[in-house]
Design an enzyme around this catalytic site. Structure first.
Site, PDB file in Angstrom:
ATOM      1  N   TYR A   1       0.840  -1.204   0.000  1.00 41.03           N
ATOM      2  CA  TYR A   1       0.000   0.000   0.000  1.00 41.03           C
ATOM      3  C   TYR A   1       0.876   1.255   0.000  1.00 41.03           C
ATOM      4  CZ  TYR A   1      -3.820   3.198   0.975  1.00 41.03           C
ATOM      5  OH  TYR A   1      -4.730   4.224   0.889  1.00 41.03           O
TER       6      TYR A   1
ATOM      7  N   SER B   1      -6.488   0.942  -4.416  1.00 40.00           N
ATOM      8  CA  SER B   1      -6.602   2.375  -4.139  1.00 40.00           C
ATOM      9  C   SER B   1      -5.226   3.028  -4.295  1.00 40.00           C
ATOM     10  CB  SER B   1      -7.197   2.590  -2.743  1.00 40.00           C
ATOM     11  OG  SER B   1      -7.595   3.917  -2.568  1.00 40.00           O
TER      12      SER B   1
ATOM     13  N   ASP C   1     -17.690   3.806  -8.068  1.00 38.96           N
ATOM     14  CA  ASP C   1     -16.579   4.239  -7.219  1.00 38.96           C
ATOM     15  C   ASP C   1     -16.467   5.759  -7.309  1.00 38.96           C
ATOM     16  OD1 ASP C   1     -14.283   4.733  -5.808  1.00 38.96           O
ATOM     17  OD2 ASP C   1     -13.115   3.138  -6.747  1.00 38.96           O
TER      18      ASP C   1
ATOM     19  N   HIS D   1     -15.879   1.709  -4.095  1.00 37.81           N
ATOM     20  CA  HIS D   1     -14.454   1.606  -3.809  1.00 37.81           C
ATOM     21  C   HIS D   1     -14.100   0.318  -3.062  1.00 37.81           C
ATOM     22  CE1 HIS D   1     -10.550   3.433  -3.945  1.00 37.81           C
ATOM     23  NE2 HIS D   1     -10.390   3.389  -2.640  1.00 37.81           N
TER      24      HIS D   1
END
Length: 726
Positions: free
Chosen positions: A501, A581, A664, A699
């Site tokens: 991430y 993301s 999203d 999302h």
């Protein structure tokens, strides 16, 4: 276990036919034609082409037709993968067990969530004493296809009223419904167009919530800039709700308001980015009560007379250089968690009458590891992340450490919250080899006892998980945890999924996943790297991976891949990378910078156009981490250098499956659309470049179970097929 033998035999058969399998996995179809336009933008004298700008219009028929065409190609490719149905069947089998949440108390009832196995949405139950639990709220009845979800519920202090938020199709826009908890009947009009909001009751009068004005354009992609905090008085129309903070007078992108448990203060947090917030308080106690009330006044009249929602709003912290949050209020004192003068955070106490920093007194000091505070039973629970795993300590109100909570192992603990008068609390513990398990904790004795064990079919003795440390390009030591079935042979032939991430101060800590279990049953290795940009080592770790240091994050991830290959956990032919993301940006950047290093890539709901991300919904608020192309020529040059959409060129890319949702409105699907179109046009070999666009999906939050299982089955089938292992 029989299934493990089946899984192993499938893998071995696939490995024996590796060359043939990869040939079969080649994309032999035709990608949908994606038109190019002559759109060009000028950034500080640099001309930047944006030929797929038209895909940003989510309301156009042309975009809708493109989505349908892309999904048709993707579905045709995945549906022909042999073994995909076997993988889905195994996923469904493993997913089918009862899943409980930790309980919480409201009024006379204990509430908890339960999914009986394959329900699309978890059901909220309640129980009074030792009575049989009853269904309180069933989100599966919100929509026929399970795509509407419950996204939070908040109760009055006495538990007699509740307000809950519903998301439709995964959107961040919510509606709010208020019910009488005794009868379950609606007691107020439904509120609409609520976004990025909690709900916080003030007595039984009404509640605070936050939202933006409804966009004039597309509600799924139009920029939302001015957040507003309102008070909704029960029984009045939403159009009459009182603006408390925000709007033209105090424009902020994100505003939240919450009433302290003692109902003495409204606490307001306001910010313009995902990092750094102002803090304000408003005293809700009215000391000037009319003497004419008399003895005939009703309890409601007395309550309203002693409450004032239009008093002065007092600044505690102004400016956006730091983060702070009021975690507790007691006897006129505020307890504030802050990173001012403490990058890893500390707890301070201050008199609410003089709440500014000059009067703060440290109660729990900063340590070398990041801190977060929760409260229950008139105690503080200090939760630390030490090398990406949890440590938890109990403190008294005087700031003295009373005991360490002994956890089952090196993993992640969450919970330790509740009301002031409660003498027990609950927490959930998990790791990569420890399914989520709920424990009850006695605050006075410090003893934990098992409350709910996981029902998943899993034998932890067959697996192992260990933490490694490797060096990034600049010599920085980075932690990584790898998990796999015992007996793994380090021969470079193991399929491995590397996940990351690296942003927004978010920490990746160990957690169990049924989906990953399906992968590991078949000989897969699951690796998670704790990259800079995250929060694993506090603000300094976060700041080392933002703006013009963002390349550190990509270097950390690339170094993780190279380390795993060098140590023979895997090889380039068997390495897959995944992220969602901000993690989708990570995958997009790493595959455009080092396409030679991976066999399969999964960029999911990614931020992929770094020059225009701030043009949509609340994207401008991500500028603390990213910077924007408008900030300066230097910032533009830096973003342009790594922006995935702008760094696609004619060459051979790994087999790629991009995933997004048509609803999203956090990271708009145009990012994924433009990246997919660019890759398909540039791909110079037969590796597939596909995009899966989920309908009625956002999302990620609130996705129905059947959609989640299908997505994961597609992922693993795509991975094994393109590694020649099916």
């Amino acid at each position: 276990m029989k299934v493990l033998i089946i899984g192993t035999s499938l893998l071995m058969a696939g490995m024996a036919a590796q060359a043939q399998g990869q040939g079969q996995a080649a994309f032999t179809g035709q990608y949908p034609e994606t038109k190019k336009t002559t759109q060009v933008d000028d950034y500080f004298g640099t001309k930047v082409a944006d030929p797929y700008r038209w895909l940003e219009d989510d309301r156009s028929e042309e975009t809708k037709e493109w989505v349908v065409a892309q999904n048709k190609v993707t579905s045709a490719y995945i549906s022909q993968i042999p073994g995909r149905d076997v993988i889905k069947s195994r996923l469904t089998e493993l997913w089918n067990y009862k899943k409980y949440s930790a309980p919480f108390k409201e009024g006379d009832y204990t509430y908890f969530y339960l999914n009986d196995g394959l329900q699309n949405q978890s059901v909220l139950y309640r129980q009074k004493g030792n009575d049989k639990p009853e269904v309180f709220l069933d989100p599966n009845k919100f929509s026929a296809d399970g795509t509407s979800s419950l996204q939070g519920i908040d109760f009055t202090k006495d538990g007699s009223l509740a307000a809950y938020q519903v998301s439709e199709g995964g959107s961040d826009w919510r509606k709010v419904i208020v019910i009488d908890t005794k009868t379950g009947q609606k007691v107020d009009d439904t509120l609409h167009d609520v976004k990025f909001s909690g709900l916080s009751w003030l007595h039984n009068m009404g509640f605070y919530y936050s939202s933006y004005d409804k966009p004039k354009g597309s509600e799924l992609s139009e920029k939302t800039q001015i957040h507003k905090l309102y008070f909704h008085k029960l029984g009045t129309p939403q159009s009459e709700d009182k603006l408390i903070f925000g709007g033209d007078a105090t424009p902020r992108r994100y505003i939240g308001g919450g009433v302290t448990e003692d109902e003495n203060f409204l606490v307001i947090s306001a910010s313009n980015a995902t990092y750094g917030n102002e803090l304000y308080i408003q005293n809700l106690r009215n000391t000037d009560v009319p003497s004419a009330m008399g003895s005939t006044a009703t309890p409601k009249q007395i309550m309203e007379a002693y409450t004032k929602i239009d008093g002065p709003i007092v600044p505690v912290v102004t400016g956006f250089d730091y983060e702070q949050n009021v975690v507790y209020s007691d006897n006129g004192k505020l307890y504030i968690e802050t990173n001012q003068d403490a990058p890893n955070r500390r707890l301070v106490v201050v008199d609410a009458a003089t709440p500014t920093k000059d009067n703060w007194k440290t109660l729990i000091p900063e340590t070398k590891f990041p801190l977060s505070i929760s409260t229950c039973g008139h105690k503080f629970f200090a939760q630390y992340i030490e090398d990406a795993v949890s440590k938890v300590y109990q403190y008294g109100m005087d700031g003295k450490m009373e005991k360490e909570i002994k956890l089952p192992g090196l993993g992640t603990a969450g919970g330790f919250s509740g009301k002031t008068l409660e003498m027990e609390t609950y927490y959930t513990y998990t790791s990569y080899v420890y399914p989520a398990t709920i424990f009850k904790y006695d605050i006075s004795t410090g003893k934990s006892e098992l409350y709910k064990a996981s029902g998943v079919q899993f034998d932890p003795k067959l697996y192992e998980s260990k933490q490694l440390f490797y060096k990034s390009k600049d010599g920085q030591k980075i932690p990584m945890i790898v998990t796999y079935k015992k007996g793994l042979v380090l021969n470079g032939k193991n399929p491995l999924l590397l996940y990351g991430y690296g942003g927004f101060n978010i920490s990746l800590t160990p957690s169990f996943s049924v989906s990953n279990l399906v992968f590991m049953e078949r000989g897969g290795v699951y690796a998670v790297a704790n990259l800079r940009g995250g929060g694993e080592y506090g603000d300094k770790w976060h700041d080392a991976g933002i703006k013009m240091k963002k390349q550190n994050v990509f270097n950390d991830f690339i170094a993780a891949a190279e380390y795993l290959i060098a140590e023979k956990y895997t090889s380039k032919e068997y390495l897959a990378i995944a992220g969602a993301s901000n993690g989708g940006l990570l995958i997009g950047a790493c595959m455009t910078q080092r396409p030679d290093l991976y066999r399969v890539c999964f960029p999911t709901v990614g931020v992929l156009d770094m020059l225009r991300y701030n043009k949509f919904t609340a994207g401008a608020g991500w500028s603390y981490d990213y910077g924007t192309a408008e900030d300066s020529k230097e910032m533009f040059d830096y973003l342009y250098h790594y922006s995935p959409v702008h760094n696609v060129k004619k060459q051979c890319y790994p087999a790629t499956l991009i995933t997004t949702g048509d609803h999203d409105d956090r990271v708009v699907p145009a990012h994924s659309f433009k990246f997919a179109a660019s890759l398909q046009a540039a791909q110079s070999c037969k590796n597939p470049v596909l995009i899966n666009i989920e309908t009625k999906a956002g999302h990620g939050a609130g996705k129905p179970t059947d959609m989640l299982i299908s997505e994961q089955a597609d992922k693993w089938a795509f991975l094994f097929w393109n590694m020649g292992l099916l």
